[in-house]
Write a protein that holds these residues in place. Structure first.
Motif, PDB file in Angstrom:
ATOM      1  N   GLU A 158      44.802  33.436  43.512  1.00 28.77           N
ATOM      2  CA  GLU A 158      43.646  34.327  44.512  1.00 28.77           C
ATOM      3  C   GLU A 158      42.369  34.242  43.782  1.00 28.77           C
ATOM      4  OE1 GLU A 158      43.141  38.349  46.737  1.00 28.77           O
ATOM      5  OE2 GLU A 158      44.898  38.283  45.833  1.00 28.77           O
ATOM      6  N   TRP A 159      42.532  34.586  42.533  1.00 31.23           N
ATOM      7  CA  TRP A 159      41.097  34.486  41.800  1.00 31.23           C
ATOM      8  C   TRP A 159      40.351  33.101  41.822  1.00 31.23           C
ATOM      9  CZ3 TRP A 159      37.292  37.758  39.920  1.00 31.23           C
ATOM     10  CH2 TRP A 159      36.469  37.067  39.031  1.00 31.23           C
ATOM     11  N   MET A 160      41.212  32.152  41.359  1.00 36.42           N
ATOM     12  CA  MET A 160      40.725  30.763  41.242  1.00 36.42           C
ATOM     13  C   MET A 160      40.430  30.166  42.584  1.00 36.42           C
ATOM     14  SD  MET A 160      40.853  30.065  38.017  1.00 36.42           S
ATOM     15  CE  MET A 160      40.998  28.548  37.597  1.00 36.42           C
ATOM     16  N   ALA A 161      40.685  30.624  43.619  1.00 34.32           N
ATOM     17  CA  ALA A 161      40.243  30.111  45.121  1.00 34.32           C
ATOM     18  C   ALA A 161      39.240  30.850  45.338  1.00 34.32           C
ATOM     19  CB  ALA A 161      41.566  30.541  45.855  1.00 34.32           C
ATOM     20  N   THR A 162      38.827  31.662  44.646  1.00 31.27           N
ATOM     21  CA  THR A 162      37.720  32.886  45.149  1.00 31.27           C
ATOM     22  C   THR A 162      36.339  32.790  44.152  1.00 31.27           C
ATOM     23  OG1 THR A 162      38.506  35.129  44.521  1.00 31.27           O
ATOM     24  CG2 THR A 162      39.005  34.139  46.773  1.00 31.27           C
ATOM     25  N   ARG A 163      36.779  32.329  43.026  1.00 31.23           N
ATOM     26  CA  ARG A 163      35.596  32.614  42.053  1.00 31.23           C
ATOM     27  C   ARG A 163      34.405  31.879  42.160  1.00 31.23           C
ATOM     28  NH1 ARG A 163      37.754  29.798  36.322  1.00 31.23           N
ATOM     29  NH2 ARG A 163      37.371  27.635  36.958  1.00 31.23           N
ATOM     30  N   ALA A 164      34.423  30.817  42.808  1.00 30.01           N
ATOM     31  CA  ALA A 164      33.073  30.188  43.237  1.00 30.01           C
ATOM     32  C   ALA A 164      32.107  31.179  43.963  1.00 30.01           C
ATOM     33  CB  ALA A 164      33.386  28.871  43.918  1.00 30.01           C
ATOM     34  N   GLU A 165      32.713  31.620  44.980  1.00 27.26           N
ATOM     35  CA  GLU A 165      31.907  32.664  45.488  1.00 27.26           C
ATOM     36  C   GLU A 165      31.665  33.923  44.637  1.00 27.26           C
ATOM     37  OE1 GLU A 165      32.417  36.003  49.299  1.00 27.26           O
ATOM     38  OE2 GLU A 165      34.115  34.182  49.012  1.00 27.26           O
ATOM     39  N   ARG A 166      32.639  34.323  43.954  1.00 25.21           N
ATOM     40  CA  ARG A 166      32.362  35.573  43.076  1.00 25.21           C
ATOM     41  C   ARG A 166      31.112  35.311  42.025  1.00 25.21           C
ATOM     42  NH1 ARG A 166      37.164  39.154  42.622  1.00 25.21           N
ATOM     43  NH2 ARG A 166      38.757  38.360  43.986  1.00 25.21           N
ATOM     44  N   ASN A 167      30.995  34.118  41.554  1.00 19.97           N
ATOM     45  CA  ASN A 167      30.088  33.671  40.371  1.00 19.97           C
ATOM     46  C   ASN A 167      28.818  33.081  41.040  1.00 19.97           C
ATOM     47  OD1 ASN A 167      31.993  34.318  38.598  1.00 19.97           O
ATOM     48  ND2 ASN A 167      32.662  32.099  38.130  1.00 19.97           N
ATOM     49  N   GLY A 168      28.475  33.507  42.417  1.00 24.19           N
ATOM     50  CA  GLY A 168      27.436  32.821  42.832  1.00 24.19           C
ATOM     51  C   GLY A 168      26.013  33.614  42.538  1.00 24.19           C
ATOM     52  N   HIS A 169      24.769  33.097  42.813  1.00 21.54           N
ATOM     53  CA  HIS A 169      23.885  33.950  42.540  1.00 21.54           C
ATOM     54  C   HIS A 169      23.114  35.005  43.593  1.00 21.54           C
ATOM     55  CE1 HIS A 169      22.477  29.514  41.074  1.00 21.54           C
ATOM     56  NE2 HIS A 169      22.686  30.283  40.149  1.00 21.54           N
ATOM     57  N   ASP A 170      24.094  34.898  44.560  1.00 23.92           N
ATOM     58  CA  ASP A 170      24.042  35.967  45.716  1.00 23.92           C
ATOM     59  C   ASP A 170      24.976  37.050  45.369  1.00 23.92           C
ATOM     60  OD1 ASP A 170      25.861  34.403  46.717  1.00 23.92           O
ATOM     61  OD2 ASP A 170      25.087  34.423  48.527  1.00 23.92           O
ATOM     62  N   GLN A 171      25.755  37.023  44.423  1.00 21.23           N
ATOM     63  CA  GLN A 171      26.777  37.927  44.107  1.00 21.23           C
ATOM     64  C   GLN A 171      26.509  39.086  43.098  1.00 21.23           C
ATOM     65  OE1 GLN A 171      29.929  37.907  46.160  1.00 21.23           O
ATOM     66  NE2 GLN A 171      28.473  36.609  47.347  1.00 21.23           N
ATOM     67  N   PRO A 172      27.325  40.314  43.160  1.00 26.74           N
ATOM     68  CA  PRO A 172      27.080  41.156  42.073  1.00 26.74           C
ATOM     69  C   PRO A 172      27.793  40.673  40.754  1.00 26.74           C
ATOM     70  CG  PRO A 172      28.857  42.036  43.596  1.00 26.74           C
ATOM     71  CD  PRO A 172      28.128  40.470  44.238  1.00 26.74           C
ATOM     72  N   ILE A 173      26.836  40.730  39.815  1.00 23.20           N
ATOM     73  CA  ILE A 173      27.457  40.289  38.420  1.00 23.20           C
ATOM     74  C   ILE A 173      27.122  41.142  37.199  1.00 23.20           C
ATOM     75  CG2 ILE A 173      27.278  38.360  36.598  1.00 23.20           C
ATOM     76  CD1 ILE A 173      27.047  36.347  38.926  1.00 23.20           C
ATOM     77  N   SER A 174      27.989  41.754  36.893  1.00 24.53           N
ATOM     78  CA  SER A 174      27.767  42.949  35.880  1.00 24.53           C
ATOM     79  C   SER A 174      28.827  42.528  34.690  1.00 24.53           C
ATOM     80  CB  SER A 174      27.747  44.351  36.352  1.00 24.53           C
ATOM     81  OG  SER A 174      27.328  45.253  35.397  1.00 24.53           O
ATOM     82  N   ILE A 175      27.940  42.214  33.619  1.00 26.41           N
ATOM     83  CA  ILE A 175      28.918  42.131  32.539  1.00 26.41           C
ATOM     84  C   ILE A 175      29.259  42.702  31.453  1.00 26.41           C
ATOM     85  CG2 ILE A 175      29.143  39.826  30.827  1.00 26.41           C
ATOM     86  CD1 ILE A 175      27.378  38.267  32.795  1.00 26.41           C
TER      87      ILE A 175
END
Length: 717
Positions: A216-233
């Motif tokens: 499930e993660w691998m199928a959606t990570r392109a969206e999750r890692n996008g410039h328009d997504q929340p990324i807090s590391i």
């Protein structure tokens, strides 16, 4: 000897077949029929080195025969490594020679396999200037005579299949240079495992087929890692995040991290974990930034499959995993890559190009196609074999410039007479192109500290091709500002605003990394001026400024609960501080920031787009107040961020707003639950009072050292 197989093993001599074997220490050697176990022949001793030879039947010579040796009262049986054909094929040879083997790890290194019906391990290593290469280990008494490898001609690769060798065997390579001198034993450059430091041998690890359950993660990570997504590391040094005091103060294992770290990071609202380097490294004090085994997850915390288990657990919890990757330099330890085959194989020969003065390390020769292939394949290896969601490339600036940290006369200009390292630039571009081609869903992140143009622009537009770049300028300016006594901040007001003049020239991440809380720099809390309450209030306000500012977020472990002491890689974070309200309040504030950030598209959709930001108050240096608007892709759902960086409350503070309506408080860093006094604004109805270029405005009490977020009710006006 470049081809011991030309002498040893089975050979046809006219109409007859013979077997020649080198068994040092044996007094006699027999050949056994591999099918029946019966003695086929007694080999004749040719000399004192342990060389034996004799005639056998064709069916035995071409079959799975075994050797039985005797010395005194000791008898042992062994397979003959020299009866096996090569494993590497013509395509491997071609791709390696061209520097185009993108899955190099599938050919080089140590691979358990079944070859010609026999289980064992195939070894292959690149050492083109060697006169002889042997694989040695406990399985052959570390004797370089016993398993001399076969040279694969112009590829520079040496290989051998060692039968009956189990997984987890330790090994190194014994290499003789062109003059025949034996070099210090070398670890495998493409080894998948290593011994626990300070031991330095490689360990055979079967990468096999791990049972991933992160579809499930691998199928959606392109969206999750996008410039328009929340990324807090959440940046983590695994060795010091948390330790088991009751068990010798040891760090956690990959399996324990899969439970404890994953649960913590998820609860805190971070979206990704970034690991400081875990490629095998010899010295704890380097924090992993001087790696020896680029293909080996460090054994300090477990095996490769246990590391996969950790990544899998992250993905199942909805967390991405980034790895700090270090292709910029490598240490001079004698078991490593330096002078690997007696020549500067991986590094430049000229120290003006091949030696880092700052770190006493060696620099890769990016212009050599095999070296570039080695590094590119390593990047792909972590993405493919371990499902990593991206790489943060360390010290990019040191790679881009030939004169990096060098005085005149200490560096060699490029072919055009310039300072740019053209080969390193080409390497970075190729790496990014191939990684994104292999999986467009990952992210490549550059730690680049200069204003080199186009770091995060596509390569077809002349850029380096990274997905994101750390905003080091923002970090340096804002930390310098926030560390000043508030009475002096008015004279440095621009340090908090200057970053917006270039904030959208790259796809930026805002990093508060380990580098900012070590080497005498102190923790984030210790950087804050004042005492007690004011320190915590100031730090909360700074984090509010950071989370409200355009750009993805990165925070180093411990800073989320205001660790008081400077980071120490040899000990656990000070988790006991969470027993104190101010520290637990800080933790709650960071969690609230992450949650609001992740739930409010306005705060992340346009992190990399100038259309999503504009100032409301940018010049109030006398008040040390800043206010701006964040808005979504379509210009709707505005959020106001207001920061007061003095301890002085601004009662009845008036702020122009872009829309008429009720503005609700999303976040207030001065709330009691976060350790504040509890003072601050409530919901505000706009008034038709023109202010700061806006037709509407709101009035509210703005506490000292406070960040407040407002959101327009219904959010779509």
């Amino acid at each position: 000897m470049s081809d011991p197989f030309a002498v040893l093993g089975p050979h046809k001599n006219g109409r007859r077949w013979s077997v020649t074997a080198l068994v040092p220490g044996a007094e006699s050697v027999e050949v056994l029929d591999g099918k029946t176990g019966k003695r086929e022949a007694v080999l004749h001793r040719l000399d004192g080195r342990g060389l034996f030879s004799g005639y056998v039947r064709k069916g035995v010579a071409t079959g799975p025969y075994r050797l039985r040796a005797k010395s005194g009262d000791t008898t042992w049986e062994q397979e003959d490594a020299y009866r096996f054909a090569p494993v590497l094929g013509e395509m491997d040879e071609y791709l390696i020679s061209e520097g185009a083997h993108l899955e190099l790890w599938n050919s080089l290194g140590a691979h358990p396999m079944t070859h010609q019906g026999t289980k064992g391990v195939h070894f292959a290593v690149w050492a083109p200037s060697a006169s002889r290469v042997s694989v040695v280990g406990e399985f052959n008494q570390w004797d370089g005579r016993r398993h001399v490898m076969r040279s694969r001609g112009t590829t520079g690769v040496w290989e051998i299949f060692v039968p009956a060798l189990p997984d987890c065997s330790i090994y190194k390579y014994e290499i003789r240079d062109q003059a025949g001198n034996v070099l210090p034993l070398k670890a495998d450059p493409v080894g998948f495992g290593a011994e626990h430091p300070p031991s330095t041998a490689s360990v055979v690890r079967d990468l096999g087929d791990y049972a991933w359950s992160d579809n499930e993660w691998m199928a959606t990570r392109a969206e999750r890692n996008g410039h328009d997504q929340p990324i807090s590391i959440y940046e983590v040094h695994l060795g010091s995040w948390k330790r088991k005091i009751e068990d010798g103060n040891r760090p956690l294992s990959y399996l324990e991290f899969a439970s404890e770290l994953v649960a913590y990071v998820r609860d805190m609202g971070f979206t990704h974990i970034e690991l400081m380097p875990i490629s095998e490294f010899p010295f704890d004090g380097s924090w992993g930034y001087q790696p020896i085994g680029l293909f080996a997850p460090t054994i300090r915390y477990g095996t490769p499959d246990e590391f996969r288990h950790f990544v899998n657990a992250c993905h199942r919890a909805g967390l991405g995993v980034l790895l700090d990757w270090v292709p910029g330099h490598f240490p001079t330890d004698e078991h490593g890559l330096g002078q690997f085959d007696g020549t500067p194989l991986y590094e430049h020969a000229d120290p003006r190009e091949g030696f880092h003065q700052d770190w006493n390390t060696l620099i890769y020769n990016y212009g050599r196609r095999e070296v570039q292939n080695f590094l590119v394949a390593n990047a792909l290896y972590w993405i493919k074999e371990f499902h990593l969601d991206g790489l943060r490339v360390d010290a990019v600036a040191s790679m881009l410039y030939r004169d990096y940290s060098r005085n005149d006369g200490e560096w060699v200009p490029n072919e055009h007479g310039g300072r740019e390292n053209l080969e390193a630039i080409a390497f970075l571009q190729r790496t990014n192109e191939l990684v994104y081609k292999a999986d467009a869903g990952v992210m490549m992140v550059a730690e680049e500290s200069t204003s080199f143009p186009g770091v995060s622009k596509p390569t077809d537009q002349g850029g380096l091709g990274f997905g994101f770049k750390w905003n080091m300028g923002w970090m340096n300016d804002t930390l310098d500002y926030i560390g000043r006594d508030p009475i002096h901040r008015s004279h440095h007001h621009h340090q908090m605003t200057f970053g917006l003049t270039y904030a959208f020239s790259e796809n930026f991440m805002l990093p508060i990394s380990h580098d900012e809380v070590v080497h005498g720099k102190g923790s984030m809390l210790s950087k804050m001026p004042g005492d007690g309450f004011d320190k915590f209030a100031c730090l909360r306000a700074y984090y509010g400024f950071m989370w409200g500012h355009p750009g993805k977020k990165l925070l180093f472990m411990g800073q989320e609960f205001a660790q008081g002491a400077e980071w120490n890689h040899d000990q656990s974070l000070d988790w006991h501080l969470l027993d104190h309200a101010w520290h637990s309040g800080m933790q709650g504030w960071v969690k609230a920031l992450n949650n609001v950030y992740g739930e409010t598209p306005t705060l992340y959709q346009t992190d990399c787009n100038a259309s999503g930001f504009y100032w409301l108050e940018v010049d109030q240096s006398d008040l040390s107040v800043y206010a701006w608007v964040r808005q979504g892709k379509d210009g709707t759902d505005p959020v106001l961020v207001v920061c007061n960086f003095t301890p002085t409350p601004r009662e009845g503070y008036r702020l122009g707003v872009p829309n008429e309506g009720r503005w609700d408080v999303l976040l207030n860093s001065n709330a009691e639950e976060f350790g504040g006094s509890g003072h601050g604004p409530a919901s505000c109805d706009s008034e038709a009072i023109a202010w700061s270029g806006q037709s509407q405005s709101i009035g509210f009490d703005l506490p000292g050292n406070t960040a407040v977020f407002f959101r327009l009710r219904n959010g779509l006006a």
